[in-house]
Write an enzyme that holds these catalytic residues in place. Structure first.
Site, short mmCIF file in Angstrom:
data_model
loop_
_atom_site.label_atom_id
_atom_site.label_comp_id
_atom_site.label_asym_id
_atom_site.label_seq_id
_atom_site.Cartn_x
_atom_site.Cartn_y
_atom_site.Cartn_z
N SER A 143 0.93 -1.30 0.06
CA SER A 143 -0.09 0.01 -0.10
C SER A 143 0.80 1.19 0.07
O SER A 143 2.20 1.25 0.48
CB SER A 143 -0.85 0.10 1.22
OG SER A 143 -1.82 1.29 1.39
N TYR A 157 -1.94 -0.15 10.09
CA TYR A 157 -1.94 -0.58 8.64
C TYR A 157 -0.78 -0.09 8.09
O TYR A 157 -0.11 -1.03 7.43
CB TYR A 157 -3.17 -0.08 8.27
CG TYR A 157 -3.42 -0.62 6.74
CD1 TYR A 157 -3.71 -1.81 6.37
CD2 TYR A 157 -3.18 0.63 5.70
CE1 TYR A 157 -3.75 -2.19 4.98
CE2 TYR A 157 -3.28 0.16 4.26
CZ TYR A 157 -3.61 -1.32 3.87
OH TYR A 157 -3.79 -1.68 2.86
#
Length: 248
Positions: A143, A157
């Site tokens: 990501s 995250y």
């Protein structure tokens, strides 16, 4: 040259789009899923429409026993894996550090970091030339959060995806002599179900202004990059972190 591919978290979002495009490119596919058997079976059925073999296998990729069962099922029903997409992941609930719980950190790290480690290990054991394999390809779905940090929302995250980036670089160097290429894609703001699951309604609309292209991305746009990295067209790409983020 296509072969036998495992896509973790392949029943929806980027995973399902990858299953579809990989099947079009001639890959036999194992669709891994955690809960939604109907969607996983539908993804496998859609893959078979392109003339390839496809199965759906349930398993929690944070659990070593489930990972080993998944790869054993692929061995039995499709053959030795030659491609792996580590896509299964979670954001965990949104929140600031001050409110973060150990349970959230542990659960996010388990699926986002431990999972790719275990799956990559099992895939490499089958692909490695020193073990009698024919080589292969691993693509990690990371990501852009790894570089941006996701402050006030998803630092946990972002940290997990930073680990995925480091894993990608390390494995690319360790496994290249075994005939295994390892790369990652780093999606930005992509229109998938993961945003609703995070508990922040309207997050994409709020953040899209920070994307130079001025729009959110589609799961298929990420999957196109994944399938390219799986293919021989990227044969000299190894250890790359490919942003698919509209410039964000």
């Amino acid at each position: 040259m296509a072969g036998i591919l495992v896509v973790t978290g392949g029943s929806r979002g980027i995973g399902a789009a990858t299953v579809r495009l990989a099947a079009q490119a001639g890959w036999d596919v194992c669709v891994n899923y955690l809960r939604d058997q109907a969607k996983a079976e539908a993804a496998a059925a859609g893959a078979r429409e392109h003339g390839v073999r496809a199965i759906a296998v349930q398993g929690d990729m944070a659990r070593e026993q489930d990972v080993m069962r998944l790869f054993a099922a692929v061995d039995d029903q499709l053959g030795p894996v030659t491609g792996l997409v580590n896509n299964a992941g979670t954001t965990g609930p949104a929140g600031k550090l001050l409110d973060l719980t150990a349970e959230t950190v542990e659960s996010v790290m388990a699926i986002n970091v431990v999972g790719p480690f275990l799956c990559s290990r099992e895939a490499a054991r089958r692909m490695a030339r020193s073990r009698g394999g024919q080589g292969g390809v691993i693509v990690n779905v990371s990501s852009r959060a790894a570089a941006l940090g996701s402050p006030n929302e998803f630092v946990h995250y972002a940290a997990s995806k930073g680990a995925v980036d480091s894993l990608t670089i390390g494995l690319s160097k360790e496994l290249a002599p075994e005939g295994i290429r390892v790369n990652a894609v780093n999606p930005g703001l992509i229109d998938t179900e993961i945003h609703d699951a995070s508990g922040i309604p309207g997050r994409l609309d709020r953040l899209v202004g920070g994307v130079p292209e001025g729009r959110v991305g589609a799961a298929e746009e990420v999957a196109q990059a994944v399938v390219w990295l799986l293919s021989e067209r990227s044969s000299y790409v190894c250890g790359a972190l490919v942003p698919v983020s509209g410039g964000r």
